[in-house]
Design a protein around this motif. Sequence first.
Motif, PDB file in Angstrom:
ATOM      1  N   THR A  61       0.854  -1.184   0.000  1.00 43.26           N
ATOM      2  CA  THR A  61       0.000   0.000   0.000  1.00 43.26           C
ATOM      3  C   THR A  61       0.893   1.238   0.000  1.00 43.26           C
ATOM      4  O   THR A  61       2.092   1.141   0.322  1.00 43.26           O
ATOM      5  CB  THR A  61      -0.908   0.035   1.246  1.00 43.26           C
ATOM      6  N   PRO A  62       0.371   2.404  -0.330  1.00 45.72           N
ATOM      7  CA  PRO A  62       1.207   3.616  -0.306  1.00 45.72           C
ATOM      8  C   PRO A  62       1.874   3.855   1.058  1.00 45.72           C
ATOM      9  O   PRO A  62       3.047   4.223   1.119  1.00 45.72           O
ATOM     10  CB  PRO A  62       0.222   4.722  -0.654  1.00 45.72           C
ATOM     11  N   ARG A  63       1.154   3.620   2.151  1.00 47.06           N
ATOM     12  CA  ARG A  63       1.728   3.805   3.485  1.00 47.06           C
ATOM     13  C   ARG A  63       2.859   2.805   3.730  1.00 47.06           C
ATOM     14  O   ARG A  63       3.934   3.162   4.215  1.00 47.06           O
ATOM     15  CB  ARG A  63       0.638   3.635   4.557  1.00 47.06           C
ATOM     16  N   GLU A  64       2.634   1.552   3.361  1.00 49.20           N
ATOM     17  CA  GLU A  64       3.668   0.523   3.531  1.00 49.20           C
ATOM     18  C   GLU A  64       4.883   0.814   2.662  1.00 49.20           C
ATOM     19  O   GLU A  64       6.028   0.700   3.115  1.00 49.20           O
ATOM     20  CB  GLU A  64       3.096  -0.856   3.187  1.00 49.20           C
ATOM     21  N   GLU A  65       4.647   1.215   1.426  1.00 55.96           N
ATOM     22  CA  GLU A  65       5.746   1.518   0.512  1.00 55.96           C
ATOM     23  C   GLU A  65       6.566   2.703   1.014  1.00 55.96           C
ATOM     24  O   GLU A  65       7.806   2.707   0.903  1.00 55.96           O
ATOM     25  CB  GLU A  65       5.236   1.779  -0.904  1.00 55.96           C
ATOM     26  N   ALA A  66       5.905   3.696   1.597  1.00 57.38           N
ATOM     27  CA  ALA A  66       6.630   4.847   2.149  1.00 57.38           C
ATOM     28  C   ALA A  66       7.577   4.393   3.263  1.00 57.38           C
ATOM     29  O   ALA A  66       8.724   4.841   3.341  1.00 57.38           O
ATOM     30  CB  ALA A  66       5.643   5.891   2.664  1.00 57.38           C
ATOM     31  N   TYR A  67       7.105   3.477   4.108  1.00 58.52           N
ATOM     32  CA  TYR A  67       7.953   2.965   5.189  1.00 58.52           C
ATOM     33  C   TYR A  67       9.122   2.148   4.624  1.00 58.52           C
ATOM     34  O   TYR A  67      10.269   2.313   5.058  1.00 58.52           O
ATOM     35  CB  TYR A  67       7.134   2.114   6.162  1.00 58.52           C
ATOM     36  N   LEU A  68       8.845   1.293   3.645  1.00 62.81           N
ATOM     37  CA  LEU A  68       9.909   0.494   3.037  1.00 62.81           C
ATOM     38  C   LEU A  68      10.965   1.384   2.386  1.00 62.81           C
ATOM     39  O   LEU A  68      12.171   1.129   2.496  1.00 62.81           O
ATOM     40  CB  LEU A  68       9.324  -0.487   2.010  1.00 62.81           C
ATOM     41  N   GLN A  69      10.534   2.456   1.731  1.00 63.50           N
ATOM     42  CA  GLN A  69      11.483   3.399   1.131  1.00 63.50           C
ATOM     43  C   GLN A  69      12.311   4.100   2.200  1.00 63.50           C
ATOM     44  O   GLN A  69      13.514   4.335   2.018  1.00 63.50           O
ATOM     45  CB  GLN A  69      10.743   4.413   0.266  1.00 63.50           C
ATOM     46  N   GLU A  70      11.679   4.434   3.316  1.00 66.04           N
ATOM     47  CA  GLU A  70      12.399   5.071   4.424  1.00 66.04           C
ATOM     48  C   GLU A  70      13.484   4.137   4.962  1.00 66.04           C
ATOM     49  O   GLU A  70      14.609   4.565   5.242  1.00 66.04           O
ATOM     50  CB  GLU A  70      11.394   5.427   5.527  1.00 66.04           C
ATOM     51  N   VAL A  71      13.160   2.870   5.102  1.00 65.13           N
ATOM     52  CA  VAL A  71      14.137   1.882   5.570  1.00 65.13           C
ATOM     53  C   VAL A  71      15.297   1.782   4.582  1.00 65.13           C
ATOM     54  O   VAL A  71      16.471   1.803   4.970  1.00 65.13           O
ATOM     55  CB  VAL A  71      13.463   0.501   5.771  1.00 65.13           C
ATOM     56  N   ARG A  72      14.988   1.696   3.291  1.00 65.61           N
ATOM     57  CA  ARG A  72      16.049   1.602   2.271  1.00 65.61           C
ATOM     58  C   ARG A  72      16.917   2.857   2.259  1.00 65.61           C
ATOM     59  O   ARG A  72      18.145   2.772   2.122  1.00 65.61           O
ATOM     60  CB  ARG A  72      15.435   1.335   0.902  1.00 65.61           C
ATOM     61  N   ALA A  73      16.306   4.021   2.427  1.00 68.75           N
ATOM     62  CA  ALA A  73      17.060   5.277   2.438  1.00 68.75           C
ATOM     63  C   ALA A  73      18.020   5.334   3.629  1.00 68.75           C
ATOM     64  O   ALA A  73      19.078   5.969   3.545  1.00 68.75           O
ATOM     65  CB  ALA A  73      16.101   6.469   2.478  1.00 68.75           C
ATOM     66  N   ALA A  74      17.673   4.648   4.716  1.00 68.98           N
ATOM     67  CA  ALA A  74      18.517   4.629   5.907  1.00 68.98           C
ATOM     68  C   ALA A  74      19.586   3.535   5.847  1.00 68.98           C
ATOM     69  O   ALA A  74      20.368   3.376   6.781  1.00 68.98           O
ATOM     70  CB  ALA A  74      17.652   4.446   7.153  1.00 68.98           C
ATOM     71  N   GLY A  75      19.615   2.762   4.751  1.00 69.10           N
ATOM     72  CA  GLY A  75      20.633   1.730   4.594  1.00 69.10           C
ATOM     73  C   GLY A  75      20.173   0.324   4.917  1.00 69.10           C
ATOM     74  O   GLY A  75      20.961  -0.611   4.873  1.00 69.10           O
ATOM     75  N   GLY A  76      18.902   0.164   5.251  1.00 69.18           N
ATOM     76  CA  GLY A  76      18.373  -1.171   5.533  1.00 69.18           C
ATOM     77  C   GLY A  76      17.788  -1.810   4.288  1.00 69.18           C
ATOM     78  O   GLY A  76      17.874  -1.272   3.183  1.00 69.18           O
ATOM     79  N   TYR A  77      17.202  -2.960   4.483  1.00 67.62           N
ATOM     80  CA  TYR A  77      16.541  -3.687   3.408  1.00 67.62           C
ATOM     81  C   TYR A  77      15.037  -3.645   3.670  1.00 67.62           C
ATOM     82  O   TYR A  77      14.595  -4.005   4.755  1.00 67.62           O
ATOM     83  CB  TYR A  77      16.997  -5.147   3.370  1.00 67.62           C
ATOM     84  N   GLY A  78      14.265  -3.224   2.691  1.00 65.26           N
ATOM     85  CA  GLY A  78      12.811  -3.188   2.820  1.00 65.26           C
ATOM     86  C   GLY A  78      12.185  -3.735   1.556  1.00 65.26           C
ATOM     87  O   GLY A  78      12.507  -3.273   0.461  1.00 65.26           O
ATOM     88  N   PHE A  79      11.314  -4.722   1.712  1.00 62.45           N
ATOM     89  CA  PHE A  79      10.730  -5.345   0.521  1.00 62.45           C
ATOM     90  C   PHE A  79       9.400  -6.013   0.836  1.00 62.45           C
ATOM     91  O   PHE A  79       9.053  -6.227   1.993  1.00 62.45           O
ATOM     92  CB  PHE A  79      11.707  -6.346  -0.096  1.00 62.45           C
ATOM     93  N   VAL A  80       8.683  -6.349  -0.230  1.00 64.35           N
ATOM     94  CA  VAL A  80       7.417  -7.069  -0.160  1.00 64.35           C
ATOM     95  C   VAL A  80       7.694  -8.525  -0.486  1.00 64.35           C
ATOM     96  O   VAL A  80       8.455  -8.825  -1.402  1.00 64.35           O
ATOM     97  CB  VAL A  80       6.393  -6.489  -1.158  1.00 64.35           C
TER      98      VAL A  80
END
Length: 105
Positions: A61-80
């Motif tokens: 969802t847009p809310r979930e994707e925003a969080y995943l992008q935030e994690v990736r921007a911080a150097g983590g791994y975020g995915f579905v």
Amino acid sequence: MTPEGKVKKDISAYLKSLAPHCCYKMPVPCGFGKSGVDYDVCYYGCFVAIEAKKKGVKKATPREEAYLQEVRAAGGYGFVADDVSVVISMMEHIKLWYEDVRTEC
């Protein structure tokens, strides 16, 4: 069990099998604080955020994707993940990275 519930059951069993190098939690949404995704994971020191979906659904969802992008921007791994194989592939990638970094030290 719902189709997404089956995916979560498989992911949880796999993550448990990675102990002691892996710990995870499944935050319970309760209306307070910042929303996240289904899994917050620490694996070999890397932060991983996973949003589980039923098989065939590969979009957050847009809310979930925003969080995943935030994690990736911080150097983590975020995915579905719509199947545990997606998680296995990512965790193998992280383990190889960790072993490579440890070899260089």
